[in-house]
Scaffold this motif. Structure first.
Motif, mmCIF file in Angstrom:
data_model
loop_
_atom_site.group_PDB
_atom_site.id
_atom_site.type_symbol
_atom_site.label_atom_id
_atom_site.label_comp_id
_atom_site.label_asym_id
_atom_site.label_seq_id
_atom_site.Cartn_x
_atom_site.Cartn_y
_atom_site.Cartn_z
ATOM 1 N N ARG A 1 1.132 -1.184 0.324
ATOM 2 C CA ARG A 1 0.209 0.143 0.601
ATOM 3 C C ARG A 1 1.355 1.135 -0.038
ATOM 4 O O ARG A 1 0.854 2.372 -0.759
ATOM 5 C CB ARG A 1 -0.497 -0.089 1.290
ATOM 6 C CG ARG A 1 -1.991 -1.394 1.544
ATOM 7 C CD ARG A 1 -3.021 -0.960 2.008
ATOM 8 N NE ARG A 1 -2.265 -0.893 3.793
ATOM 9 C CZ ARG A 1 -2.189 -2.213 4.634
ATOM 10 N NH1 ARG A 1 -2.251 -3.392 4.048
ATOM 11 N NH2 ARG A 1 -1.028 -1.734 5.507
ATOM 12 N N ILE A 2 2.301 0.975 0.554
ATOM 13 C CA ILE A 2 3.089 2.312 0.653
ATOM 14 C C ILE A 2 4.036 2.327 -0.755
ATOM 15 O O ILE A 2 3.751 3.707 -1.130
ATOM 16 C CB ILE A 2 3.179 2.506 1.566
ATOM 17 C CG1 ILE A 2 3.372 2.043 3.157
ATOM 18 C CG2 ILE A 2 4.646 3.121 1.918
ATOM 19 C CD1 ILE A 2 3.857 1.939 4.681
ATOM 20 N N LEU A 3 3.665 1.223 -1.020
ATOM 21 C CA LEU A 3 4.503 1.218 -2.439
ATOM 22 C C LEU A 3 4.494 2.198 -3.074
ATOM 23 O O LEU A 3 5.444 3.231 -4.407
ATOM 24 C CB LEU A 3 4.798 -0.479 -2.975
ATOM 25 C CG LEU A 3 5.935 -0.149 -4.172
ATOM 26 C CD1 LEU A 3 6.992 0.220 -3.773
ATOM 27 C CD2 LEU A 3 5.795 -2.281 -4.715
ATOM 28 N N PRO A 4 2.940 2.349 -3.816
ATOM 29 C CA PRO A 4 2.413 3.449 -4.255
ATOM 30 C C PRO A 4 3.243 5.171 -4.492
ATOM 31 O O PRO A 4 3.744 5.599 -5.368
ATOM 32 C CB PRO A 4 1.812 3.594 -5.065
ATOM 33 C CG PRO A 4 1.316 1.816 -4.702
ATOM 34 C CD PRO A 4 1.913 1.778 -3.268
ATOM 35 N N LEU A 5 3.459 5.231 -3.010
ATOM 36 C CA LEU A 5 3.942 6.127 -2.425
ATOM 37 C C LEU A 5 5.006 7.014 -2.901
ATOM 38 O O LEU A 5 5.914 7.823 -3.658
ATOM 39 C CB LEU A 5 3.719 6.641 -1.229
ATOM 40 C CG LEU A 5 2.141 6.579 -0.587
ATOM 41 C CD1 LEU A 5 2.258 6.839 0.714
ATOM 42 C CD2 LEU A 5 1.412 7.651 -1.354
ATOM 43 N N LEU A 6 6.072 5.673 -2.424
ATOM 44 C CA LEU A 6 7.136 5.654 -2.897
ATOM 45 C C LEU A 6 7.502 6.134 -4.435
ATOM 46 O O LEU A 6 8.581 6.629 -5.016
ATOM 47 C CB LEU A 6 8.189 5.017 -2.359
ATOM 48 C CG LEU A 6 7.604 4.768 -1.191
ATOM 49 C CD1 LEU A 6 8.587 3.094 -0.666
ATOM 50 C CD2 LEU A 6 8.966 5.654 -0.859
ATOM 51 N N LEU A 7 7.304 5.429 -5.427
ATOM 52 C CA LEU A 7 7.033 5.153 -6.652
ATOM 53 C C LEU A 7 6.691 6.905 -7.304
ATOM 54 O O LEU A 7 7.531 6.896 -8.100
ATOM 55 C CB LEU A 7 6.379 4.183 -6.747
ATOM 56 C CG LEU A 7 6.588 3.340 -7.217
ATOM 57 C CD1 LEU A 7 5.957 2.138 -8.475
ATOM 58 C CD2 LEU A 7 7.578 2.721 -7.765
#
Length: 1029
Positions: A496-502
């Motif tokens: 769920r957090i990976l899209p924010l990092l991308l």
């Protein structure tokens, strides 16, 4: 003609015949042209006194050795000339194909048949040769030779040997005619770093002859895939160039100018050179194939660019006034930047060099290489561009809204660059009542982008309507991601957090790109995607992110994720961060921490971690106040470098340096003197610095000698005094002194001596071996190119030195510190996350700690399947490092013994792991080998030789076990003494039971039979005693 004249001629003829007959003579009448078997050779010979005729065969090999074989000899008696026929019995390995009986031979360069007439002994040194004749024979190629029909019975072993692949599939060695100088993608930062390659001569004599012959009339092609992200910051930047042994640019050299044109440079004979600019420009942000084709005096430069479905083709041809000369085995080639020029900013794809040939592909046949398609760099950039445009619109809108709600912040609206609004729009916005809440179309956000939109709004209102940059939103997104990850207790939240990092990565946050790459590479909480991980690492590394450079260096050094192993490509990445490390260590920032190896299974080291409020630190402070020099040094070191968990505080560290220096402590005087000399945090005071350094030197502190030498070189320009002090410090094993002497020799500054690169190299090697980071980098620089005639190129060893130097970087230390602090707080998920970041960069201690955390899996914070895979992968990576922790060998041995993860039980490999642990003096390794032996596993002889126990190969199992457990017991580890002693006692007990089992059984039977009688006798005796009483 009168009779007198005839008589005269007859006399002259007879006299000449007499003279001829008085001379020794020998001639080969019919020598073969090639080395063939069973040739009947005719030899004409004569001698005027008894002599010997000897037939020799002289063979020269490619190794440079020459062998002389005696074929036959016979007696020559005085008299008329004779002709003798002899059978030419040449060696089987020269005239027949190797078949197991006929041995294979070295590559034969030439054969000479020599016949001679001489007197004396059989040895050439004793024999006096009076006449000889020679004939040259051509050696036959292997496949042109006949197979020998053996007349003897062939042994079974030889028959089996003939059936092996070695004889059935014998073929010519593979030659580098089409050389793939780069097979993957290289992220070029635009600095002086690139990929160095060298070529070797052909092994084939024919090919090498043609190559040398063609060097004066170049006929070849170089193909380069390139993706330029921005124009050159200087006049030109490196694309591909060739440096010769005199450090000159030679054919071919290809630069990119600041205008986007290609600068092409070629050399001819007599050092004549020509250069020209291309008629076309290389576009930005497109994959293009640049091709340079050489054919004598003609140079053809072409460019094929791919943009979605479009293809741009540009071709130009240039005829030079001289023939192009190219010796591709001299010097070295460089892709990108090098020692003399900065590289292109962007990416390099596959680079192919067609030696002595033209590329077989026309411009219409060129397609995007598979590796470029798989990485899909352009797809990522297009997606990011769309996201950035969306965020620009939102930032503009929120800035306007913030300006309306805060009219006192200024009368003039400020918009981000690229925002174009008409006067009517500005007027309507100004007149709109600020209290009226209204949602506009641009405010509608994709659900996946709502966090980015909220942060853009927050920043716009926080700055009162002033323009907010996209990188600022990216940094905020990365901080938000870290905050969410810090609150997580398992891997489930990662997806769920990976899209924010991308998204943060799209907005140019390199730390977010690197973390995203690590998550995809390790498969931590998300599906493992090697190509996506590689792409994100390339994006971050191209922007000079240190940890991404380290990650890519490790990736290509080990050949992970299916990528080819390439030491030269790994070196390009490692060299970049290694040289940054030397700069970072002199410019300490709060983002840097000293790199420390802390293994989580070592409780003693873990317990030494402290902070300013910890009792260890407070106790050291108390000891320092009491005048304890070592405590003062320890506190100052912790505060200056940020060691053992103490946050870096350079000003406070300097106060401790000063206090120790006033107390005449040599270490503190040196440290305080360096601080004063460099003006680090305190006011620069050279006079006082020299005073303290001299006092430290007088107390015998070696680094102070080196520092004073540096002062004399930098401030006094007194090179004689400087080198005298450095020579003195070098004799005392100072790494800095050895490095500085290397610099003096390299630059020709050593008084009374000319520049000497070989001596400089030796001093760099010495300093590197003593642990000097700059010395290691200079040594690696030499090994990656070599010094012609002095030092050979050693790329595989060069990459190890720059890797070692790069792993001292303070930004890596910061990641390791965050991981350890999280572990000490019992925040295991965050600790694992940071350790994985360091582990994917190839840092051995971090790889071990990741495996250890996955093995422990305290509280089941990891999925069992992932924990199992993680443990296997990272312990396996750990044991492949240069100096692995022995516990990793033990655990890998256990996993192999158990058949971990559904694998087949592998006792041989398990024994190899335990052996490696035992050889590193780990008693558990000896103990586990003993357990294997007790289970009936017989260690192979090779393992016993490695352990120094070869004499026990055929020994009784008892003696073998005793030897293993004795080694275990006698190790330096006190904790192992008791269990190893018990194991040894058990071996002795079992041996005793086995050897005396018959006696024990007999006495047991006797005891059973005699027991009732004994009891009766004892009873009677007892009754008698009672009665007597």
């Amino acid at each position: 003609m009168d009779s007198h004249t005839v008589y005269k001629y007859i006399c002259q003829f007879c006299l000449s015949m007499q003279i001829v007959r008085g001379l020794d003579e020998v001639t080969l009448l019919n020598p073969p042209e090639e080395a063939v078997p069973d040739h009947l050779l005719e030899v004409f010979y004569s001698c005027d006194e008894p002599a010997t005729v000897q037939l020799d065969f002289v063979v020269s090999f490619e190794t440079g050795t020459i062998s002389t074989l005696l074929l036959t000899r016979w007696r020559c008696d005085p008299g008329d000339p004779e002709i003798k026929t002899v059978e030419l019995n040449l060696p089987d390995w020269l005239v027949y194909q190797a078949d197991g009986i006929v041995p294979d031979s070295l590559w034969v360069l030439s054969c000479i048949l020599r016949v001679s007439v001489g007197n004396g002994g059989s040895d050439d040194t004793e024999r006096s040769v009076t006449a000889q004749d020679v004939a040259t024979l051509q050696p036959k190629p292997f496949f042109s030779r006949p197979a020998k029909q053996h007349q003897l019975c062939i042994a079974w072993s030889s028959q089996m040997l003939q059936l092996t692949q070695q004889f059935l599939k014998k073929q010519c060695p593979l030659e580098q005619e089409t050389v793939h100088l780069l097979s993957s993608i290289y992220a070029s930062t635009g600095e002086s770093f690139g990929i160095t390659k060298t070529l070797e001569p052909y092994r084939s004599e024919a090919l090498e002859y043609l190559r040398v012959k063609a060097s004066s009339f170049a006929w070849c092609t170089v193909s380069i895939w390139i993706f330029v992200t921005s124009h050159c910051q200087e006049t030109s930047c490196g694309v591909f160039h060739h440096i010769d042994s005199h450090d000159n640019y030679v054919t071919p050299t290809l630069f990119l100018t600041d205008s986007g044109q290609l600068h092409v440079q070629m050399t001819g004979e007599s050092e004549e050179s020509s250069a020209f600019l291309s008629s076309f420009k290389v576009p930005l942000r497109q994959w293009c194939q640049l091709s340079v084709m050489l054919h004598g005096t003609t140079v053809t430069v072409s460019m094929v660019c791919m943009e979605e479905e479009q293809r741009i083709v540009k071709v130009m041809e240039k005829t030079l006034r001289h023939t192009v000369v190219l010796d591709d085995t001299e010097g070295y080639f460089v892709i990108g930047g090098g020692q003399y020029i900065r590289g292109v900013e962007g990416y390099f794809g596959p680079v192919v060099y067609y030696r002595d040939r033209i590329s077989p592909y026309t411009t219409s046949e060129i397609v995007l290489p598979e590796v470029i398609r798989n990485v899909n760099l352009t797809g990522w950039l297009h997606t990011c561009q769309e996201f950035r445009l969306d965020m620009n619109v939102k930032i503009s809108g929120y800035s306007l809204k913030a300006k309306l709600e805060n009219p006192e912040s200024g009368s003039r609206l400020i918009y981000p660059l690229g925002t174009c609004l008409d006067a009517f729009h500005e007027w309507t916005v100004k007149k709109r009542p600020p209290s009226f809440a209204q949602s506009e179309l641009w405010e509608a956000a994709d659900p996946h982008r709502r966090h980015a939109a909220k942060l853009a709004k927050l920043l716009a209102f926080k700055h009162g309507g002033r323009a907010v940059s996209l990188p600022a939103v990216g940094r905020a997104l990365y901080s938000l991601s870290l905050n969410k990850l810090g609150r997580a207790s398992s891997t489930g939240v990662v997806s769920r957090i990976l899209p924010l990092l991308l998204q943060a990565g799209c907005l140019t946050d390199n730390q977010a790109l690197h973390m995203s790459s690590v998550l995809y590479s390790a498969g931590l909480g998300v599906q493992k995607q090697p190509y996506k991980a590689w792409l994100l690492a390339l994006l971050a590394a191209q922007k000079d992110d240190r940890l991404a450079l380290l990650q890519l260096g490790h990736l290509h050094h080990q050949g992970l994720h299916g990528l080819p192993t390439d030491a030269d490509l790994a070196y390009a990445y490692y060299a970049n961060i290694a040289k940054q490390t030397t700069v970072d260590r002199h410019n300490l920032t709060p983002q840097q921490t000293f790199v420390e190896d802390v293994y989580l299974n070592n409780e003693e080291t873990v317990n030494l971690q402290t902070n300013k409020d910890h009792y260890i630190f407070q106790w050291l402070k108390l000891q320092a106040r009491s005048g304890a020099a070592e405590a003062e040094q320890a506190i100052a070191r912790m505060l200056f470098w940020g060691q053992q968990g103490v946050a870096s505080n350079i000003q406070e560290a300097v106060r401790h340096y000063k206090r120790g220096a006033v107390r005449e402590d040599s270490v503190s005087m040196y440290d305080y003197g360096i601080v004063l000399l460099q003006g680090h945090v305190v006011e620069k005071d050279v006079t006082k610095a020299v005073m303290f350094l001299r006092r430290a030197m007088n107390q015998g502190y070696v680094p102070a000698i080196n520092a004073l030498a540096w002062y004399y070189e930098q401030y006094e320009q007194d090179y004689e005094e400087a080198v005298q002090l450095w020579e003195q410090a070098d004799l005392l094993e100072s790494p800095d002194a050895a490095f500085n002497l290397g610099v003096m020799y390299s630059q020709g500054l050593y008084p009374g001596k000319a520049a000497n690169q070989r001596k400089a190299y030796k001093y760099y090697l010495k300093s590197a071996e003593r642990g000097h980071i700059k010395g290691a980098i200079h040594l690696a620089d030499i090994w990656t190119t070599g010094i012609p005639g002095l030092v050979n190129r050693r790329p595989s060893e060069a990459v190890l030195w720059v890797k070692w130097a790069a792993e001292h970087n303070g930004y890596l230390g910061s990641i390791l510190r965050k991981a350890l602090d999280s572990y000490l707080r019992n925040d295991l998920f965050t600790s694992l996350l940071y350790y994985v970041m360091a582990a994917e960069s190839g840092y051995e201690a971090a790889q071990f700690n990741v495996a250890y955390l996955c093995e422990q899996n305290t509280g089941d914070f990891l999925d069992p399947a992932y924990a199992s895979h993680c443990m296997w992968r990272y312990y396996n990576l750990t044991i492949q490092s240069q100096n692995p922790d022995t516990y990793a060998f033990i655990r890998m041995g256990d996993l192999l013994y158990e058949g971990h993860g559904g694998r087949q039980k592998d006792l041989f490999s398990a024994a190899q792991m335990y052996t490696q642990a035992a050889l590193r003096n780990n008693p558990q390794g000896w103990y586990n080998l003993g357990l294997l032996a007790e289970e009936g596993y017989r260690l192979p002889l090779s393992t016993l030789i490695e352990l120094g126990l070869s004499e026990l190969y055929l020994a009784d199992n008892t003696f073998f076990l005793s030897a293993l457990y004795k080694r275990c017991r006698d190790s330096e580890d006190a904790d192992s003494y008791l269990p190893c002693s018990f194991a040894l006692f058990n071996v002795y007990l079992q041996s005793f039971q086995k050897d005396y089992s018959v006696a024990i059984k007999f006495y047991t039977a006797v005891a059973v039979v005699a027991a009732p009688t004994t009891f009766l006798i004892l009873g009677a005796l007892r009754m008698r005693v009672l009665s007597l009483n």
